[in-house]
Design an enzyme around this catalytic site. Structure first.
Site, PDB file in Angstrom:
ATOM      1  CG  ASP A 189     -40.636 -63.916  46.136  1.00 57.04           C
ATOM      2  OD1 ASP A 189     -41.112 -63.722  46.990  1.00 57.04           O
ATOM      3  OD2 ASP A 189     -39.647 -64.606  45.913  1.00 57.04           O
ATOM      4  CG  HIS A 234     -39.009 -64.022  50.282  1.00 58.46           C
ATOM      5  ND1 HIS A 234     -39.084 -64.507  48.767  1.00 58.46           N
ATOM      6  CD2 HIS A 234     -38.183 -64.885  50.747  1.00 58.46           C
ATOM      7  CE1 HIS A 234     -38.299 -65.303  48.777  1.00 58.46           C
ATOM      8  NE2 HIS A 234     -37.615 -65.814  49.992  1.00 58.46           N
ATOM      9  CG  ASN A 238     -33.519 -72.333  53.268  1.00 54.87           C
ATOM     10  OD1 ASN A 238     -32.639 -72.362  52.518  1.00 54.87           O
ATOM     11  ND2 ASN A 238     -34.592 -71.154  53.486  1.00 54.87           N
ATOM     12  CB  SER A 297     -34.894 -67.091  49.164  1.00 54.96           C
ATOM     13  OG  SER A 297     -36.116 -67.712  48.939  1.00 54.96           O
TER      14      SER A 297
END
Length: 393
Positions: free
Chosen positions: A133, A166, A257, A320
């Site tokens: 990430d 994130h 998404n 996520s």
């Protein structure tokens, strides 16, 4: 395969510039050719700029190399031995939520999957989870007990500090243990290894993700959380995912998404991964989530409060966020039953899931929502999941 000739080609076409769109992955189809290539690179090659040689060394992947080519066209004489593909840009699967109120405690998603009911039996003690990430905020009070150093693939000499937020949010949902002023994640005694492959914009190259997965395999990581995706398939990505799965690593990937009903993003679409869609508080599929036959499991992903940069908390939406719940639940399971294979874990997740809301008009055999309590409590032997759960495409 004429290795010296290939090196001459690369010395002419391998650019030191970083112009976006010129970066590619070259994979050797024959491992012995790749070994010969690496051996040749160690020599002082007449006529080759030493700076180019060093850049080729740093560009090496396990079975190829990645870098900036001035031309995407590979000469015909090399095409039998090499495969070339664009080094795609990949983005994280998260959307900012309007609500940012700080409300310490156990977030609704952690309660929904019944993780607190498992903690008397398992807290994920010492299960090693790699988070590929944007890095993690090492100073965050919620995360001070669960972080290992990890690796920064964008700058090897630096710690994998988060400059986006994130990765910190993902880490909090998986394993936060913030006490009365913070939040508690799904598996608060797991060990998180931040693998920074994504920049401050939440974007990464496929080649850096490949390096991250390889690093996880080499360092004994048991679960890899991959809360990101791309629309195109990458053969190099598929190869490294397959190698990691064969090594016993469980790979959990977010579906995307885009509200798609019949498709999801890569790498979640690969059959080796556990693909995750998102649900909301009504136990319905979240409006932004991809859905359909490629999904293995759904988990809370709407209005998820977790850790954020600067010791703060923030609510985010996305598959996520759903994926981090699943990674934490698998940690609870592996702490109690460490011998399970990735296929057995996928099967158990599907078999112990709770049905979604009746309003979803579920078809028989459709995936349900994660239930950590049922997952850990299940005593019957798991059956390996069929490889046809998701088709390659």
């Amino acid at each position: 395969m004429n290795i010296p000739e290939l090196l001459r080609f690369l010395s002419e076409h391998f650019s030191l510039s970083h112009d976006e769109g010129s970066r590619h992955i070259l994979s050797f189809r024959n491992p012995s050719h790749y070994e010969a290539f690496l051996n040749e690179l160690q020599l002082n090659i007449p006529g080759m700029d030493p700076e180019i040689r060093e850049r080729l060394k740093t560009a090496a992947l396990r079975q190829g190399l990645a870098g900036f080519l001035e031309s995407a066209d590979l000469p015909l004489r090399f095409r039998r031995a090499l495969r070339i593909e664009e080094d795609l840009r990949v983005n994280v699967h998260a959307l900012a939520a309007q609500e940012k109120q700080i409300n310490p405690g156990i977030p609704w998603g952690v309660r929904r999957i019944r993780a607190p009911e498992v903690w008397s039996q398992s807290t994920g003690l010492n299960v090693r989870i790699g988070i590929v990430d944007t890095g993690v905020d090492f100073s965050h009070p919620d995360l001070k007990y669960c972080l290992a150093r990890g690796v920064n693939l964008l700058s090897r000499h630096h710690w994998p500090h988060d400059d986006n937020g994130h990765g910190t949010h993902i880490a909090g949902t998986i394993a936060a243990a913030g006490g009365p002023e913070g939040i508690t994640g799904v598996a608060p005694r797991a060990i998180l290894y931040p693998v920074k492959a994504f920049d401050n914009n939440g974007a990464a190259y496929v080649s850096d993700i490949i390096r991250g997965i390889d690093w996880c395999v080499q360092n004994g990581i048991q679960i890899i959380n991959m809360s990101f995706g791309m629309k195109k398939k990458s053969a190099a990505m598929e190869e490294v995912v397959e190698r990691a799965t064969e090594a016993g690593v469980v790979i959990v990937a977010s579906a995307g998404n885009d509200k798609k009903k019949r498709s999801i993003d890569y790498p979640a679409k690969l059959p080796q991964t556990i693909s995750v869609g998102a649900t909301n508080r009504e136990r319905r599929i979240a409006g932004f989530s991809n859905l359909g036959p490629y999904i293995d499991i759904y988990a809370p992903g709407d209005q998820i409060r977790s850790s954020w940069l600067g010791g703060k908390h923030r609510k985010m939406n996305g598959t996520s966020m759903a994926t981090s719940h699943v990674s934490g639940a698998i940690a609870l399971l592996l702490a109690k039953r460490p011998g399970l294979t990735p296929a057995e874990i996928k099967s158990l997740l599907r078999r112990t899931a709770r049905p979604l809301s009746p309003l979803e008009n579920r078809t028989k055999g459709a995936p349900g929502e994660l239930d950590a309590y049922r997952l850990v409590r299940r005593r019957a032997a798991a059956k390996p999941a069929a490889r046809t759960t998701k088709k390659k495409g």
